[in-house]
Design a protein around this motif. Structure first.
Motif, mmCIF file in Angstrom:
data_model
loop_
_atom_site.group_PDB
_atom_site.id
_atom_site.type_symbol
_atom_site.label_atom_id
_atom_site.label_comp_id
_atom_site.label_asym_id
_atom_site.label_seq_id
_atom_site.Cartn_x
_atom_site.Cartn_y
_atom_site.Cartn_z
ATOM 1 N N ILE A 100 0.805 -1.215 0.165
ATOM 2 C CA ILE A 100 0.059 0.150 0.006
ATOM 3 C C ILE A 100 1.052 1.229 0.128
ATOM 4 O O ILE A 100 0.506 2.058 -0.657
ATOM 5 N N SER A 117 3.647 1.534 -4.377
ATOM 6 C CA SER A 117 3.173 0.959 -5.192
ATOM 7 C C SER A 117 4.082 0.039 -6.205
ATOM 8 O O SER A 117 3.690 -0.758 -7.242
ATOM 9 N N ARG A 140 -6.770 3.189 -0.952
ATOM 10 C CA ARG A 140 -5.772 1.993 -1.584
ATOM 11 C C ARG A 140 -5.970 1.070 -0.297
ATOM 12 O O ARG A 140 -5.924 -0.394 -0.887
ATOM 13 N N ARG A 141 -5.898 1.187 0.923
ATOM 14 C CA ARG A 141 -6.038 -0.067 1.717
ATOM 15 C C ARG A 141 -7.212 -0.553 1.506
ATOM 16 O O ARG A 141 -7.373 -1.740 1.732
ATOM 17 N N ASP A 157 -0.193 6.553 8.227
ATOM 18 C CA ASP A 157 -0.494 7.392 7.187
ATOM 19 C C ASP A 157 -0.566 6.634 5.982
ATOM 20 O O ASP A 157 0.243 6.963 5.060
ATOM 21 N N LEU A 158 -1.433 5.881 5.725
ATOM 22 C CA LEU A 158 -1.742 4.940 4.508
ATOM 23 C C LEU A 158 -2.739 5.569 3.823
ATOM 24 O O LEU A 158 -3.715 5.985 4.197
ATOM 25 N N HIS A 159 -2.613 5.368 2.266
ATOM 26 C CA HIS A 159 -3.692 5.824 1.564
ATOM 27 C C HIS A 159 -4.690 4.998 1.696
ATOM 28 O O HIS A 159 -4.978 4.000 1.429
#
Length: 84
Positions: free
Chosen positions: A15, A18, A61-62, A56-58
């Motif tokens: 994630i 990419s 997307r996750r 702090d993940l997208h």
């Protein structure tokens, strides 16, 4: 067909970056070369870790990755519980 259980760290890295090796491993799911295997417990761990507020993940997307894993994975029921 190769069956795999992805470690949560692999999903996190896929994630986050990419173009990483973990992301390429996830791409193999899309091509059908590997089949992810999950249990309810594994999916719960994925959600618990990947949705930690401090990460702090997208978000999109996750969420999408977890939806895909939930829908196309081979779901297994564990018969034994490891006590480590």
């Amino acid at each position: 067909m190769i069956r795999v259980v992805f470690d949560t760290n692999v999903l996190y890295s896929a994630i986050l970056k990419s173009a990483s090796v973990p992301a390429k491993a996830i791409d193999l799911v899309a091509t059908g070369l590997i089949t992810p295997c999950v249990s309810d417990e594994v999916l719960a761990e994925y959600r618990r870790v990947l949705f930690r507020p401090e990460l702090d993940l997208h978000g999109g997307r996750r969420r999408r990755l977890l939806e895909i894993l939930s829908s196309i994975s081979l779901h297994v029921v564990s018969e034994d519980t490891l006590k480590i």
